[in-house]
Design a protein around this motif. Structure first.
Motif, short mmCIF file in Angstrom:
data_model
loop_
_atom_site.label_atom_id
_atom_site.label_comp_id
_atom_site.label_asym_id
_atom_site.label_seq_id
_atom_site.Cartn_x
_atom_site.Cartn_y
_atom_site.Cartn_z
N HIS A 227 0.51 -0.93 -0.14
CA HIS A 227 -0.31 -0.36 0.22
C HIS A 227 0.58 1.27 0.44
N CYS A 228 1.57 1.51 1.41
CA CYS A 228 2.67 2.94 1.46
C CYS A 228 3.80 1.98 2.58
N VAL A 245 7.02 3.95 -1.62
CA VAL A 245 5.85 2.79 -2.88
C VAL A 245 4.63 3.32 -2.55
N MET A 246 3.73 3.93 -3.66
CA MET A 246 2.97 5.13 -2.98
C MET A 246 1.66 4.11 -3.50
N PRO A 247 0.07 4.03 -3.07
CA PRO A 247 -0.83 3.58 -4.05
C PRO A 247 -1.61 4.24 -5.01
N THR A 248 -1.65 3.74 -6.08
CA THR A 248 -2.13 4.11 -6.74
C THR A 248 -3.78 3.79 -7.74
N THR A 252 -0.17 -0.27 -6.95
CA THR A 252 1.27 0.64 -6.71
C THR A 252 2.50 1.11 -7.20
N ASN A 254 6.20 2.65 -7.05
CA ASN A 254 8.14 3.05 -6.51
C ASN A 254 8.61 4.23 -7.31
N LYS A 308 -4.26 -3.60 5.07
CA LYS A 308 -4.23 -4.10 3.62
C LYS A 308 -4.16 -5.68 3.36
#
Length: 410
Positions: A227-228, A245-248, A252, A254, A308
């Motif tokens: 997730h993040c 790492v970010m959620p899209t 995710t 990177n 998550k």
């Protein structure tokens, strides 16, 4: 006859020894019930930082046995004992000026039939104005105990005020240790919801990684797997390469850079990540400097307050120093971990590496790692999202910020 005389002397000696054992020094059995200050130590140290405004400490008077009549007590500041402290400690402390303290409940008593008084509280204030370069001491003495003897060795308590660094203790996440939040950030509690639905977020941590950061393998700073997440290294990355790492909307994404996003070994390093979900703008900072600035991304709100669930129906909770599975721990010292529901500016991040006001607007989680003992890491925001160490924590004494190293004399 000689044997009888020897035996008699031995019996008398034994009886005297047994009788003497009943007359232990106060406060453990004093036969005249002397009053004393009930503290484990007669010296209490207060570390005063530049940001310290106030503090307070309390103690009680006690007697070994319940008193037959009420014993009136009077506690007062005692400048005459400063010299005693200095002789005892080998230091040169000055008496704390009276505008920096007050004694609340100094006139009290031990009620009849009991052996303890109410609390006496010493309140310290205006400490931000105190010269922290100097050493100060406040002796508080039991001046009077009506109708009762006082144990001289426990008559005075000394409050010693020392100037301190901003950060004096940190946690060392060694080997397989990490901080878990599955009991608080479970997605169900009201407190966990402050970390959900974040359309703007700033995540910060101050770390000093061990040499292990230069070895292959993932090392996790904080976040939720899938997730993040802020982590160090991954497949194809340098061992000490920071990755976010970010959620899209799809899964995710990177973010990293092989030349700028590098975390050194054995050096205190401040890491910060900001993300504006609406504009798709993400920035990574190391020691207050921009090392990656990405725009035009597609993000979805960040939810750090709930687990998550992956494709195998396994829940992944927010952790500090851990993600996914054993073997991805941080291996290093850590403190000043923060989460904001705002995008902090570079100026704000660089100017507040070592401390922020827990009541700061937008600060939704703040783990200082300043406990110095125990396995619980307290959330200083008042949202009560505290974490628990997986194993026994090691605590290290530090002095941060570190004094800059000089070039030396030529």
């Amino acid at each position: 006859m000689k044997r009888f005389h020897t035996a008699l002397l031995l019996s008398v000696w034994t009886l005297a020894a047994m009788t003497g054992c009943d007359k232990k020094p106060a406060p453990y059995g004093d036969f005249d019930n002397r009053v004393f200050i009930d503290q484990n130590t007669n010296v209490t140290t207060l570390l005063v930082k530049q940001s310290t405004v106030s503090d307070e400490r309390s103690f009680r008077a006690a007697a070994p046995k319940p008193v037959g009549k009420e014993v009136g007590l009077l506690f007062e500041a005692d400048a005459g004992r400063v010299a005693d402290y200095n002789r005892m400690s080998g230091e040169e402390a000055a008496m704390l000026p009276e505008n920096y303290f007050e004694i609340v409940g100094g006139k009290t008593s031990i009620p009849v039939g009991t052996n303890r008084s109410a609390d006496v509280t010493v309140r310290f204030h205006n400490l931000g104005e105190l010269d922290t370069e100097a050493l100060h001491v406040l002796p508080v003495t039991l001046r009077k105990a009506d109708g009762a003897a006082v144990l001289e060795s426990a008559r005075t308590i000394y409050y010693v005020l020392r100037g301190a660094a901003i950060i004096n203790v940190v946690a060392d996440l060694q080997e397989s240790n990490y901080i878990s939040f599955d009991k608080t950030l479970d997605g169900q509690s009201a407190s966990s919801k402050v970390l959900n639905g974040l359309n703007a977020v700033t995540m910060e941590a101050l770390v000093r990684c061990s040499d292990y950061v230069l070895e292959p393998g993932i090392k996790t700073v904080m976040g939720i797997e899938g997730h993040c997440l802020i982590r160090i290294s991954d497949n194809g990355l340098e061992p000490n390469q920071l990755q976010v790492v970010m959620p899209t909307p799809y899964a995710t994404a990177n973010f990293t850079d092989a030349t700028t996003c590098l975390v050194p070994a054995n050096e205190w390093t401040h890491i910060a990540v900001t993300c504006d979900v609406a504009t798709g703008h993400l920035v990574i900072y190391i020691n207050g400097e921009t090392v990656l600035d990405k725009t035009g991304n597609q993000f979805v709100p960040v939810n750090l307050g709930q687990p998550k669930t992956d494709a195998q129906q396994k829940d992944h909770f927010f952790h500090i120093g851990y993600s996914y599975a054993a073997g991805r721990e941080l291996h290093g010292e850590i403190c000043e971990v923060r989460i904001w529901n705002t995008v902090r500016t570079q100026e704000q991040i660089a100017a507040n590496v070592y401390e922020v006001d827990p009541a700061s607007e937008g600060l939704v989680a703040y783990w200082k790692f300043d406990e110095g003992s125990g396995e619980t890491i307290r959330d200083h925001t008042g949202n009560n999202n505290s974490g628990t160490a997986h194993e026994t924590l090691k605590w290290n004494q530090v002095s941060l910020p570190e004094a800059p190293s000089g070039d030396g004399d030529n």
